[in-house]
Design a protein around this motif. Structure first.
Motif, mmCIF file in Angstrom:
data_model
loop_
_atom_site.group_PDB
_atom_site.id
_atom_site.type_symbol
_atom_site.label_atom_id
_atom_site.label_comp_id
_atom_site.label_asym_id
_atom_site.label_seq_id
_atom_site.Cartn_x
_atom_site.Cartn_y
_atom_site.Cartn_z
ATOM 1 N N VAL A 221 0.811 -1.199 0.089
ATOM 2 C CA VAL A 221 0.040 0.092 0.135
ATOM 3 C C VAL A 221 0.809 1.228 -0.063
ATOM 4 O O VAL A 221 0.088 2.369 0.099
ATOM 5 N N GLY A 222 2.189 1.103 -0.277
ATOM 6 C CA GLY A 222 2.849 2.311 -0.413
ATOM 7 C C GLY A 222 3.541 2.666 -1.790
ATOM 8 O O GLY A 222 2.915 2.137 -2.614
ATOM 9 N N ALA A 223 4.627 3.448 -1.636
ATOM 10 C CA ALA A 223 5.211 3.861 -2.933
ATOM 11 C C ALA A 223 5.681 2.704 -3.642
ATOM 12 O O ALA A 223 6.082 2.945 -4.729
ATOM 13 N N GLY A 224 5.766 1.544 -3.202
ATOM 14 C CA GLY A 224 6.371 0.348 -3.806
ATOM 15 C C GLY A 224 5.427 -0.273 -4.904
ATOM 16 O O GLY A 224 5.714 -1.258 -5.305
ATOM 17 N N TYR A 225 4.096 0.175 -4.576
ATOM 18 C CA TYR A 225 2.790 -0.454 -5.509
ATOM 19 C C TYR A 225 2.450 0.489 -6.388
ATOM 20 O O TYR A 225 1.666 1.524 -6.100
ATOM 21 N N PRO A 226 2.818 0.386 -7.616
ATOM 22 C CA PRO A 226 2.551 1.413 -8.646
ATOM 23 C C PRO A 226 0.883 1.104 -9.123
ATOM 24 O O PRO A 226 0.905 -0.091 -9.278
ATOM 25 N N VAL A 227 -0.071 2.125 -9.298
ATOM 26 C CA VAL A 227 -1.219 1.672 -9.866
ATOM 27 C C VAL A 227 -1.563 2.693 -10.912
ATOM 28 O O VAL A 227 -1.013 3.662 -10.989
ATOM 29 N N PRO A 228 -2.608 2.281 -11.684
ATOM 30 C CA PRO A 228 -2.764 3.330 -13.003
ATOM 31 C C PRO A 228 -2.964 4.793 -12.439
ATOM 32 O O PRO A 228 -4.040 4.737 -11.262
ATOM 33 N N ARG A 229 -2.788 5.618 -13.295
ATOM 34 C CA ARG A 229 -3.025 6.851 -12.774
ATOM 35 C C ARG A 229 -4.377 7.458 -12.911
ATOM 36 O O ARG A 229 -4.631 8.553 -12.793
ATOM 37 N N ASN A 230 -5.298 6.916 -13.758
ATOM 38 C CA ASN A 230 -6.533 7.389 -13.876
ATOM 39 C C ASN A 230 -7.674 6.795 -13.363
ATOM 40 O O ASN A 230 -8.889 6.586 -13.722
ATOM 41 N N LEU A 231 -7.432 6.177 -11.931
ATOM 42 C CA LEU A 231 -8.407 5.387 -11.425
ATOM 43 C C LEU A 231 -9.602 6.508 -10.853
ATOM 44 O O LEU A 231 -8.983 7.672 -10.264
ATOM 45 N N ASN A 232 -10.611 6.306 -10.776
ATOM 46 C CA ASN A 232 -11.720 7.080 -10.251
ATOM 47 C C ASN A 232 -12.222 6.648 -8.883
ATOM 48 O O ASN A 232 -11.708 5.706 -8.485
ATOM 49 N N TYR A 233 -13.343 7.387 -8.477
ATOM 50 C CA TYR A 233 -13.756 7.109 -6.986
ATOM 51 C C TYR A 233 -14.433 5.829 -7.102
ATOM 52 O O TYR A 233 -14.636 5.404 -5.937
ATOM 53 N N PHE A 234 -14.730 5.019 -7.918
ATOM 54 C CA PHE A 234 -15.132 3.941 -7.980
ATOM 55 C C PHE A 234 -14.424 2.948 -7.400
ATOM 56 O O PHE A 234 -14.773 1.747 -7.018
ATOM 57 N N TRP A 235 -13.087 3.344 -7.444
ATOM 58 C CA TRP A 235 -12.040 2.367 -7.076
ATOM 59 C C TRP A 235 -11.839 2.466 -5.612
ATOM 60 O O TRP A 235 -11.003 2.128 -4.827
ATOM 61 N N ASN A 236 -12.656 3.474 -4.715
ATOM 62 C CA ASN A 236 -12.488 3.500 -3.388
ATOM 63 C C ASN A 236 -13.380 2.283 -2.634
ATOM 64 O O ASN A 236 -13.084 2.318 -1.313
ATOM 65 N N PHE A 237 -14.280 1.663 -3.243
ATOM 66 C CA PHE A 237 -15.302 0.691 -2.581
ATOM 67 C C PHE A 237 -14.474 -0.399 -1.962
ATOM 68 O O PHE A 237 -15.021 -1.044 -0.995
ATOM 69 N N GLY A 238 -13.371 -0.949 -2.618
ATOM 70 C CA GLY A 238 -12.547 -1.830 -1.777
ATOM 71 C C GLY A 238 -12.081 -1.855 -0.555
ATOM 72 O O GLY A 238 -12.206 -2.476 0.388
ATOM 73 N N VAL A 239 -11.380 -0.297 -0.435
ATOM 74 C CA VAL A 239 -10.646 0.075 0.752
ATOM 75 C C VAL A 239 -12.017 0.312 1.923
ATOM 76 O O VAL A 239 -12.052 -0.032 2.996
ATOM 77 N N LEU A 240 -13.154 0.837 1.432
ATOM 78 C CA LEU A 240 -14.256 1.204 2.052
ATOM 79 C C LEU A 240 -14.800 -0.065 2.634
ATOM 80 O O LEU A 240 -15.373 -0.366 3.788
ATOM 81 N N ALA A 241 -15.119 -1.275 1.982
ATOM 82 C CA ALA A 241 -15.347 -2.532 2.303
ATOM 83 C C ALA A 241 -14.644 -3.146 3.576
ATOM 84 O O ALA A 241 -14.875 -3.746 4.362
ATOM 85 N N GLY A 242 -12.954 -2.845 3.321
ATOM 86 C CA GLY A 242 -12.216 -3.323 4.387
ATOM 87 C C GLY A 242 -12.503 -2.638 5.585
ATOM 88 O O GLY A 242 -12.465 -3.039 6.608
ATOM 89 N N ALA A 243 -12.893 -1.297 5.401
ATOM 90 C CA ALA A 243 -13.094 -0.424 6.769
ATOM 91 C C ALA A 243 -14.322 -1.172 7.202
ATOM 92 O O ALA A 243 -14.565 -0.986 8.622
ATOM 93 N N ALA A 244 -15.249 -1.268 6.587
ATOM 94 C CA ALA A 244 -16.640 -1.811 7.066
ATOM 95 C C ALA A 244 -16.401 -2.929 7.939
ATOM 96 O O ALA A 244 -16.996 -3.306 8.898
ATOM 97 N N LEU A 245 -15.591 -4.023 7.382
ATOM 98 C CA LEU A 245 -15.207 -5.307 7.863
ATOM 99 C C LEU A 245 -14.582 -5.094 9.285
ATOM 100 O O LEU A 245 -14.986 -5.801 10.027
ATOM 101 N N GLY A 246 -13.677 -4.121 9.334
ATOM 102 C CA GLY A 246 -12.977 -3.831 10.522
ATOM 103 C C GLY A 246 -13.955 -3.244 11.615
ATOM 104 O O GLY A 246 -13.713 -3.657 12.737
ATOM 105 N N LEU A 247 -14.758 -2.373 11.236
ATOM 106 C CA LEU A 247 -15.959 -1.965 12.231
ATOM 107 C C LEU A 247 -16.712 -2.982 12.797
ATOM 108 O O LEU A 247 -17.047 -2.907 14.068
#
Length: 437
Positions: free
Chosen positions: A33-59
């Motif tokens: 999850v740091g600078a060692g992991y390059p990701v496409p530069r054109n990702l939009n906010y629909f790519w947020n939902f994976g992180v949000l799902a992880g946050a919801a599981l943690g909650l």
């Protein structure tokens, strides 16, 4: 896929060098999850939902562990123990409402995550394993949510368990023994509560383990992107941190604001009022419905009303309900189009939105009474759901004429410059070499 242009972790201090040599956890986090992991530069906010799902599981895990300290899995006092949590435990009302609404928000972000995968073709090669693990997570979520809904032991909890486990009795020969084995008896009672409580506590940790595999599988080919074009070099990527950690942080803030509005101002809006009535095996509710996130599948179940061949309608409904989910496992092989993103598939895009409308209508029909015209509408929508995947999608994949794809991700980002396009090849990859931006 390897990224030779990715930054590599280099410990700065003696202490971090010592840690990294013996337990390379800092390097793992940096590469994940740091600078060692390059990701496409054109990702939009629909790519947020994976992180949000992880946050919801943690909650859910945190609030669930604390709630388990005060809950009693006994039919005589389960309902009272929930009331005790709400009234007597310090901040118990907050924990209970956060856990109950957290389940709904977990499903909201996962449904959005699935919808994004369907629209942008994230299930296509080489990301089939990511998709398959995602469907496994979805099935585990549904099992966990069902068993959690039983635990408050209100009217909907009891009768929901009675109806859902009754599905298994439709299976010839072995159905009724399976149902009795699940419940520990002939009807939901103490044995069922203990079973469901134990599994409800355990399964979130299983989900967390599968999520680790899901992320691991994601890091092999890398993230998909709105164009569906593969990464060709460093000009197409940015480091995950700080670019997407900041973007995910903003999305998480919006998520928490919406979540807080429900927890503090309308905590029971997504629940059923009958579940505040203690379970009574002698009083059947006027209308038994599951939680809202099960309603589309419940509508498919109810749409089968006539016996066909030697199979009774109930068994047809059960097979269709489970089949509507299991169908997602074969989706990567049903869609044979070489183009991933619906942005370049004009015909498929219309059918995608038709599917979304169909699922929303099924959700509305799931809470409607089993009478006309709702049953007929459910049959039509259920038929379209299966036709979309089994008939429409394969045909569209063969007859559709996609739009030309951009030469590269960077070409699609640089709107101010002339964008070149190239014919699409296998997997939606441009077949003409990309120029460096």
């Amino acid at each position: 896929m390897s990224f030779p242009w990715a930054a590599h972790y280099a410990p700065k201090s003696v202490f971090t060098q010592w840690i990294d040599e013996r337990l390379p956890l800092p390097r793992l986090v940096y590469n994940a999850v740091g600078a060692g992991y390059p990701v496409p530069r054109n990702l939009n906010y629909f790519w947020n939902f994976g992180v949000l799902a992880g946050a919801a599981l943690g909650l859910q895990i945190i609030t669930g562990i604390i709630l388990a300290m005060h809950y009693a899995a006994n039919g005589a006092i389960a309902f009272d123990s929930v009331e005790h949590i709400m009234r007597d435990v310090n901040s118990g009302w907050l924990l209970r409402y956060a856990h109950a609404n957290g389940a709904s928000f977990f499903f909201i972000v996962v449904y959005m995550h699935i919808g994004r995968g369907l629209y942008y073709g994230s299930y296509k090669a080489p990301r089939e394993m990511i998709w398959l693990l995602g469907v496994v997570i979805f099935l585990l979520m549904m099992a966990t949510a069902f068993m959690g809904y039983v635990l408050p032991w209100g009217q909907m909890s009891f009768w929901g368990a009675q109806v859902i486990t009754g599905f298994f009795s439709a299976i010839p020969l072995v159905g009724e023994p399976i149902r009795e084995w699940l419940l520990g008896g002939y009807a939901p009672d103490n044995a069922a509560l203990n079973r469901f409580f134990s599994l409800h506590y355990l399964l979130p940790f299983v989900i967390a383990g599968v999520i680790i595999l899901h992320i691991w599988a994601l890091h092999i080919p890398g993230s998909n992107n709105p164009t569906g074009v593969d990464v060709k070099g460093p000009q197409d990527t940015v480091p995950f941190h700080p670019y997407y950690t900041a973007k995910d942080g903003f999305g998480l803030g919006v998520f928490l604001i919406a979540f807080s509005l429900f927890v503090f101002f309308m905590p029971n809006a997504l629940g059923h009022p009958d579940n505040y009535i203690p379970a009574n095996p002698l009083s059947t509710p006027a209308h038994i419905v599951p939680e809202w996130y099960f309603l589309p599948f419940y509508a498919i179940l109810k749409s089968f009303t006539v016996n066909f061949l030697w199979i009774p309608a109930k068994l047809w409904g059960v097979m269709a309900m489970f089949g509507s989910i299991l169908l997602l496992f074969v989706l990567p092989w049903l869609d044979t189009s070489p183009v991933r993103s619906s942005n370049y598939r004009p015909l498929y895009k219309w059918f995608f939105f038709a599917l979304i409308i169909d699922v929303l209508v099924l959700g509305w029909l799931g809470q409607a009474p089993a009478e006309e015209p709702y049953v007929r509408l459910s049959q039509f929508c259920a038929a379209y759901y299966f036709a979309h995947f089994l008939i429409i999608l394969p045909i569209v994949s063969k007859i559709e004429r996609p739009k030309p794809l951009p030469m590269s991700i960077s070409a699609s980002v640089l709107h101010g410059e002339a964008q070149e396009s190239a014919p699409f090849g296998a997997g939606g990859v441009a077949t003409v070499p990309a120029r460096a931006s």
